[in-house]
Design an enzyme around this catalytic site. Sequence first.
Site, PDB file in Angstrom:
ATOM      1  N   ASP A 451       0.836  -1.205   0.000  1.00 56.05           N
ATOM      2  CA  ASP A 451       0.000   0.000   0.000  1.00 56.05           C
ATOM      3  C   ASP A 451       0.871   1.256   0.000  1.00 56.05           C
ATOM      4  O   ASP A 451       2.079   1.201   0.297  1.00 56.05           O
ATOM      5  CB  ASP A 451      -0.875  -0.052   1.268  1.00 56.05           C
ATOM      6  N   ASP A 515     -11.133   1.493  -2.990  1.00 57.76           N
ATOM      7  CA  ASP A 515     -11.642   1.165  -1.650  1.00 57.76           C
ATOM      8  C   ASP A 515     -13.160   1.131  -1.632  1.00 57.76           C
ATOM      9  O   ASP A 515     -13.758   0.829  -0.599  1.00 57.76           O
ATOM     10  CB  ASP A 515     -11.152   2.195  -0.630  1.00 57.76           C
TER      11      ASP A 515
HETATM   12  C1  DGJ Z   1      -5.826   1.809   1.960  1.00 56.17           C
HETATM   13  C2  DGJ Z   1      -6.237   0.588   1.210  1.00 56.17           C
HETATM   14  O1  DGJ Z   1      -6.786   0.925  -0.022  1.00 56.17           O
HETATM   15  C3  DGJ Z   1      -7.203  -0.221   2.056  1.00 56.17           C
HETATM   16  O2  DGJ Z   1      -7.647  -1.342   1.340  1.00 56.17           O
HETATM   17  C4  DGJ Z   1      -6.536  -0.612   3.334  1.00 56.17           C
HETATM   18  O3  DGJ Z   1      -5.486  -1.496   3.057  1.00 56.17           O
HETATM   19  C5  DGJ Z   1      -6.036   0.609   4.062  1.00 56.17           C
HETATM   20  N1  DGJ Z   1      -5.229   1.436   3.219  1.00 56.17           N
HETATM   21  C6  DGJ Z   1      -5.240   0.213   5.286  1.00 56.17           C
HETATM   22  O4  DGJ Z   1      -4.661   1.256   5.895  1.00 56.17           O
END
Ligand code: DGJ
Length: 715
Positions: A451, A515
């Site tokens: 990430d 997300d």
């Molecule tokens: C952003 C990601 O897109 C989410 O899926 C998740 O992993 C969060 N970060 C965790 O902090």
Amino acid sequence: MAMSTPAGGHHRLDSSNDTVVLQFREEGLPEILHWGTRLPDEIDLEEFRRAVERPVPHGLFDLGEAPSLIPQAGSGFTGHPAIQVHRGGYDTITDFRLAGCQADSAKINFVLNDETLAATLLVQLMLDPTTGVLTSRIKLTNTGADGLNLDWLAGLTLATEYADITQFDGRWALEFQLVRQYLSSGQIGKENRTGRTSHHSPPFLIAGEKGFGENHGAVIALHLAWSGNHKLFAERLRDGRIQLQCGVLLTPGEVILKRAESWESPPVYVARGERGLNDASRKLHAFVRQNLLSPRIAKKPRPVHFNTWEAVYFQHDLAKLKTLADLAADMGVERFVLDDGWFKRRINDRAGLGDWEVDDIKYPDGLSPLINHVIARGMEFGLWVEPEMVNSDSDLMRAHPDWILGIQGRAQPLGRSQYMLDLTRRDAFDAIFEKLDALLRQYPISYLKWDANRDVSHGLSAGRPAMYSQIQALYRLLDRIRDAHKDIEVEACASGGARADYAMLTRAERIWTSDCNDPYDRQTIQRGFSIFFPPEVMGCHVGPRRAHTTGREASTAFRAYTAFFGHMGIEANLLDLTAQERLQIATVIREHKRWRDHLRHAQIMRLEYDDRSICAFVAIGEASALISVAHLSSSPYPLLAPLRVPGLGRGNWSVQQLNIPPAARSRVKYAPPLSLGEKVILPALVLREQGVPLPVIAVGEVAIFALHRLGTANE
Ligand code: DGJ
């Protein structure tokens, strides 16, 4: 490399369907004279040039507006040049001329020299023989004694007549939204200065004939394979033509080449669609599958995921996670991914990044009890990391406050309470590699969700701009991890879908698309994503009943069948779902497993439909196809028009709706056999011209049709 100018000043590159004709004018600049459907082999290129030559109108330079692959002021070009350099404010006009080239039918390399400037350009164009996707690479070398400042080097410049321009817009949790504008004058373009591939301005550009659609009109779809700052634009030139350019967005002073030093642009990939955007996607997907995707994808079917993020966020509790793992395994999940929250002091998003040590309060015996449990339930174990970032509340930052991008003593805005580590520093790079390496050695982790949750405002190292080198360092870090751990798979994520690009795709088996797990928005997000990416790399999760990002409720079937069409997973607190809901999702997962191999090879065609309330596409394989029709908002009419499905060739197909809602019979006065789940036979030409009759689908429902070819493709 032996270099010479091609005989007659022409060269052609051929794929099975395309021909690119290059010409080298006497003035010494290469130009794409033609890129279109494959020309006959015997065509005389000199005759062809004479036939397609255009006049030079009055009012411009004597040779016209110097069309070339490297348009520059020095050769009479007043639009945005392909290259901008200087030596301390001098030598701003470039005039690169052909010095030699080496070519075969698929590839051409040419060297251009500017002797006055003392620099050379090495350009390579490759036309992929099977798909016709063009790859462009360009490298600048300083042959002079003084430093050469590079401000702009287009990875590719393409002259075109297409003025119907499409780019992606978007934001966190609503990525890949298409914006279409007609280019009458000036420029239409986007810059990305976020230091990540970007939610709002990712590096894709589409130019087409006016009014082009998914299945009609010629288009060019272009992508700069880069995960940092960039600029892409279309510019209407003063002679009426249009140029497309794309390249890395450098900060002034970022690249100063010493003698014999070079700077190379990331590659640019371009597909031409003769019949609309679907045609370009077909070529891009095939190219990506053949040339860019990691062989790890072909090795095994894409495992269905369970991701813990929306289920538990930072509240990790071993007993609960084990229960979730049990429920997930029972539902057919094959990979359990422990998301953010597992490491020291990570009770919220304000601490812990950079330390990468397991939290001994949440996990007193380390991760082994959870991992062993997951593996015992027949699943792989994956772990979330964010290696480029650091919180000020971390041991790493306390020990090395100077390891971040930025300038000591100058405050910078934080993003999610974190800084970006300066990976161009050897010590910081090695330290992070060692921490990740140690984790991967200690535990049987077979998957990393990688990430990156902040934009970069101060992309500086030791006081100098460093975003380009930072992204190169990121690639090196990923490559080193993947080299050291040959079987590991990686998911590229940046606050959802802000890292979807082909450079990451050569280093990741999955891209986290967004997300947003709300199927109403997900349908359009995935539709946009599908233009450049094939479904097997598109991370898609079944979220909770009420979506966390939009607050909207959606049925289980709608959520599950929206996640069905990519690399499927679940991201919800399974304990909040009823046994009936879990069973329903498990049934769709079972169905997905029957079709996932089909999806990995399928051609995705986005279907056009007059009624904007419907979002539909088809995944076509040799002998079967799957159609998805989602009803996103109220339609003006009670009866949906049939859905036309091109791309099925000839012959007959059996068609059957896979998911019949319980109310199928009661919600209409008469339900035809297809709406009740019966198989019908339809000729491909009827599917193309008249379409599949659609059932009455309520808003928030999706209808899935399975098609099987009867007989062979040629019948
Ligand atoms: C952003 C990601 O897109 C989410 O899926 C998740 O992993 C969060 N970060 C965790 O902090």
